[in-house]
Design a protein around this motif. Structure first.
Motif, PDB file in Angstrom:
ATOM      1  N   SER C  75       0.944  -1.230  -0.148  1.00 45.26           N
ATOM      2  CA  SER C  75      -0.039   0.048   0.147  1.00 45.26           C
ATOM      3  C   SER C  75       0.969   1.321   0.009  1.00 45.26           C
ATOM      4  O   SER C  75       0.612   2.078  -0.892  1.00 45.26           O
ATOM      5  N   ALA C  76       1.806   1.431   0.759  1.00 44.04           N
ATOM      6  CA  ALA C  76       2.626   2.344   1.124  1.00 44.04           C
ATOM      7  C   ALA C  76       3.607   2.482  -0.221  1.00 44.04           C
ATOM      8  O   ALA C  76       3.514   3.837  -0.756  1.00 44.04           O
ATOM      9  N   THR C  77       3.907   1.421  -0.873  1.00 41.23           N
ATOM     10  CA  THR C  77       4.772   1.766  -2.201  1.00 41.23           C
ATOM     11  C   THR C  77       3.811   2.282  -3.087  1.00 41.23           C
ATOM     12  O   THR C  77       4.114   3.405  -3.967  1.00 41.23           O
ATOM     13  N   ALA C  78       2.702   1.642  -3.477  1.00 43.41           N
ATOM     14  CA  ALA C  78       1.583   2.037  -4.477  1.00 43.41           C
ATOM     15  C   ALA C  78       1.196   3.682  -4.331  1.00 43.41           C
ATOM     16  O   ALA C  78       1.295   4.440  -5.260  1.00 43.41           O
ATOM     17  N   PHE C  79       1.033   3.986  -2.933  1.00 44.53           N
ATOM     18  CA  PHE C  79       0.928   5.375  -2.485  1.00 44.53           C
ATOM     19  C   PHE C  79       2.111   6.320  -2.841  1.00 44.53           C
ATOM     20  O   PHE C  79       1.939   7.497  -3.745  1.00 44.53           O
ATOM     21  N   ALA C  80       3.195   5.873  -2.780  1.00 43.33           N
ATOM     22  CA  ALA C  80       4.436   6.563  -3.171  1.00 43.33           C
ATOM     23  C   ALA C  80       4.717   6.917  -4.875  1.00 43.33           C
ATOM     24  O   ALA C  80       5.000   7.857  -5.166  1.00 43.33           O
TER      25      ALA C  80
END
Lengths: 231, 504, 101
Positions: C75-80
């Motif tokens: 999730s954090a990677t996609a957000f980034a």
């Protein structure tokens, strides 16, 4: 490719090596045969409603963390929608129809992927599997359909899209809150039907995860209005 | 209490989903209703805590270490109240702030504000009551992503880059924290904070786990020298978001540091570690204050002020590391320092939120936050200037404000423990704070040259800022009640060595 | 025990390499990938913990932590990545141009 002077590279590399050394030394001091929590989990498996220990931990004993993790996924999609200045995927440019052989193959594979997804969901009770694995496979099927020019998530209306995104988190929360009516703490399931509640939650979560994962990929694609987008 | 307890987490998260799903016309109503209900629940929980004492809550009816335990004591309750009270007024302000000036319709930014803000609030509430190390990791991530989303709301180039820096710092911090938790689990096979505190032994493993987790949380709390992401992010965001970040989000990771220090690592931390953290705090105070004086823009000044004020909070660590048990007379300053730190955090939250909201009003009225353009604000925006002045009183630590109580308790504890050098830092910091506060207010009290420059500002926004400033003073006047609530459950307990390892 | 050490030590090395990458890399995508590598190191370590004690089954709690961690990192990677893409659209370059990190 980095604007740092090579000396900076050396300094950082040395620091990283030192860190690795310290961490490795600490790892050496760790006990190699401690009493893990496996014994404790084993003791309570018969009341957890499932037969696989990892699923029991994820969906029953520490279900609170899994529910919050669905929340994290949701916030990631919210962020993506915010940055793309879209409310749903309807503005995504349609891909051209794939060539006949590829198209035939995808028409064969996509339904099979849906089947595999359902199988993985069901198997979560007995073995490795469950909502996340099933959701990712289903999401991949959605992306595959879009890549070959078939209608996929971008043909969902805004309301349905947002509903599907949130259904996993919501169903988990409602199921967890339901038994608070009988004075039980949050996320307690009655022992007899725990397995069924877990399956219900996992099914809802599968749809949510599928739509979320597909949206995170498709949401970054060019849209019809991109050329008019003002910075 | 058991029926109320989970709702402090469930309500904001339900509201977040609701504000995402409802049509545009209903977003503000849904958001405000959720904010009000959540605050009511928190007040109810505080009342029950006062009547019945601390609460343990086993989620899913599974006891630790198999399941996750939630814990509400005085410390958690004060943080919940801090978030709830600030949250209410920030929400009220945000209702007006995100409305389009001419048509009165909610702007696009506003639609995304509410789900992200309510997710953030829910994550904070859950964080304050969490008693499980891995649960804290998940909540830190939820908090971080929501916060970055809120930062990037404004959509301008500076704010997007600031948000990216914040995101990278936040992810680095989370990774470091998670590795620390993994080490702790590898050693003791438990994730519950109290269990870990009883099981932990001084050694290489515990020291590394402490270092990893602390560095991760320091990145998120923006302690010097890991503060690089904070000033652009806090200064560049929309006003309500700046208030949320400075007043609330940084307190969450600091709260975790405090909890870990007292509940998990109290046998492991040594005096040099405490002095080191205190030294970083001192550097933050001095460097942040000096940078604040050098700023030309109001929001950057206030953002550097946050860097400085967070440094004060770290004086608790050198005072309590290696301290004698708190049941004796000698150990009383440990409790004093805990009280002082919390009071400081409380007063800072209210006053900083108030100042950022006031800065937002200034931008709304004048179109800029350049200090040199603040001339005549006292005449045209009296409520806002009064709010800034009151908040400044609390930040400087003048009696009878909350900031004064916090500083007084801290000085008492620092001198009581014999570490007088921190007192010098606190005094110097207060002087420097007075410096930049006066610098800011001096401009506002200049005569107004051109009244037509000031556009009208909704009264709701001004009152929200003013009431928050009043609260920062009010908690100073009613300090005894707040401190009584804080001490329920003895959060700052350091047991005599013989008792550790026995009953939890 | 040697298996545990092999995976755990590798995890630590991968973690350190990832950290080096985050600090040194200039392009946003490289930074994000480096963050993922760091996460990979931590996950490797978690798996090695789970496989340590060979009783009825490997310890399920670190496995659950791992699964949750992977999804959170995803999730954090996609957000980034979404944020990085937005920065690229708005500024025309995918680096943090003003300042060190």
């Amino acid at each position: 490719m980095s604007r740092f002077h090579w000396s900076m590279h050396v300094v950082c590399a040395t620091a990283a090596t030192f860190l690795a050394a310290v961490l490795i030394y600490t790892v050496m001091t760790l006990p190699s045969e401690p009493a893990g929590l496996a014994r404790l989990v084993e003791d309570f498996m018969n009341v957890s409603g499932v037969e696989h220990p990892v699923t029991a931990v994820l969906l029953n004993f520490r279900g609170y963390d899994t529910w919050l993790e669905l929340g994290v996924l949701l916030v990631a999609v919210l962020g993506m929608l915010l940055f793309q200045r879209q409310n749903d995927l309807r503005q995504i440019v349609r891909m051209p129809a794939a060539e006949p052989v590829l198209d035939w193959l995808i028409r064969l594979i996509a339904p099979m992927m849906a089947l595999v997804s359902g199988y993985l969901l069901w198997m979560g009770k007995y073995s490795s599997g469950g909502a996340f694995q099933a959701g990712v496979v289903l999401g991949a099927a959605c992306v595959l359909l879009w890549l070959s020019g078939h209608p996929s998530l971008e043909s969902l209306s805004g309301r349905v899209f947002r509903f599907l995104l949130t259904v996993g988190f919501s169903v988990f929360m409602i199921a967890g809150a339901l038994f608070m009516l009988s004075k039980q703490p949050f996320l307690t399931y009655p022992v007899a039907t725990a397995g069924h509640w877990i399956l219900l939650i996992e099914t809802a979560a599968t749809f949510s995860i599928a739509v979320t994962v597909a949206a995170l990929i498709m949401g970054l694609q060019p849209t019809y209005s991109e050329t008019e987008d003002q910075p | 209490m058991d029926t109320i307890f989970p709702w402090i987490i469930l309500l904001p998260l339900t509201g977040a989903i609701a504000t995402f799903l409802v049509p545009r016309a209903w977003v503000i109503r849904t958001g405000m209703v959720t904010a009000l209900l959540t605050s009511c629940m928190v007040f109810a929980a505080a009342y029950f805590l006062h009547q019945n004492g601390p609460v343990h809550y086993a989620v899913g009816s599974w006891a630790a270490p198999l399941g996750i335990r939630l814990y509400l004591d005085g410390l958690a309750c004060v943080m919940l109240l801090l978030t709830a009270v600030s949250g209410i007024f920030i929400s009220v302000y945000a209702c007006e702030y995100f409305k389009d000036k001419t048509s009165g319709v909610l702007k696009r930014e506003g639609i995304m504000f509410w789900p992200l803000w309510l997710f953030l609030w829910g994550a904070m509430n859950a964080l304050y009551v969490s008693g499980d190390l891995f649960n804290m990791y998940v909540l830190l991530e939820l908090l971080g992503l929501s916060a970055v989303g809120l930062v990037a709301l404004a959509g301008t180039r500076t704010v997007l880059i600031a948000g990216m820096r914040y995101l990278i710092a936040a992810m680095l911090g989370s990774m470091s924290y998670l590795l620390g938790v993994a080490f702790l689990y590898a050693m003791h096979s438990a994730l519950d904070t109290r269990m870990m505190g009883a099981l932990i032994e001084p050694g290489m493993g515990a020291a590394i786990a402490f270092a990893l987790m602390t560095i991760g949380l320091l990145l998120k709390t923006a302690l010097f020298p890991l503060h690089f992401w904070l000033p652009p992010a806090h200064a560049g965001s929309s006003a309500p978001v700046s208030a949320i970040l400075s007043a609330l989000v940084v307190k969450g990771s600091f709260y975790l540091l405090l909890r870990l220090w007292f509940d998990v690592f109290h046998n492991v931390v040594t005096i040099p570690v405490g002095q080191f953290l205190g030294a970083l705090g001192a550097l933050a105070v001095l460097w942040g204050s000096i940078q604040a004086i050098r700023q030309q823009r109001l929001k950057m000044l206030v953002a550097y002020s946050t860097v400085a004020q967070l440094g004060y909070l770290f004086a608790v660590f050198p005072v309590t590391a290696g301290a004698p048990p708190t049941d004796g007379v000698l150990g009383q300053w440990v409790i004093e320092s805990g009280k002082g730190t919390l009071y400081h955090a409380l007063a800072h939250a209210f006053s900083k939120a108030s100042i950022f909201l006031a800065a937002g009003i200034m931008v709304h009225a004048l179109g800029t936050d350049q200090l040199s353009r603040m001339r005549g604000m006292a005449e045209r925006l009296p409520l806002t200037t009064f709010a800034m002045a009151l908040a400044g009183v609390s930040l400087m630590g003048l009696p009878p404000s909350g900031g004064f109580i916090g500083k007084w308790l801290m000085m008492h504890a620092v001198l009581g423990s014999g570490q007088w050098w921190w007192a010098v830092v606190i005094m110097t910091g207060s002087l420097l704070t007075a410096g930049y506060m006066f610098m800011m207010l001096r401009q506002a009290f200049q005569p107004c040259e051109d009244p037509s420059l000031f556009k009208p500002v909704p009264k709701t926004m001004e009152w929200a800022a003013l009431i928050l400033a009043f609260i920062s003073i009010g908690i100073g006047i009613r300090a005894a009640d707040v401190l009584d609530l804080l001490m329920i459950g003895s959060p700052f307990l350091i047991e005599p060595i013989a008792a550790v390892g026995g009953a939890l | 025990m040697t298996m545990f050490l092999a995976y755990a030590v590798t995890g630590m090395i991968v973690f350190a390499i990832g950290l080096y990458g985050v600090v040194i890399a200039r392009h946003l995508l490289r930074k994000i990938i480096a963050l993922n590598i760091m996460a990979g190191g931590v996950f490797l370590f978690l798996i090695s913990i789970a496989a340590r004690n060979s009783q009825a089954f490997p310890d399920p709690v670190p496995q659950a932590m791992l699964l949750t961690g992977v999804v959170v990192a995803l999730s954090a990677t996609a957000f980034a990545i979404a944020l990085a893409r937005r920065i690229y659209t708005v500024t025309g370059s995918a680096t943090l141009s003003d300042g060190e990190r």
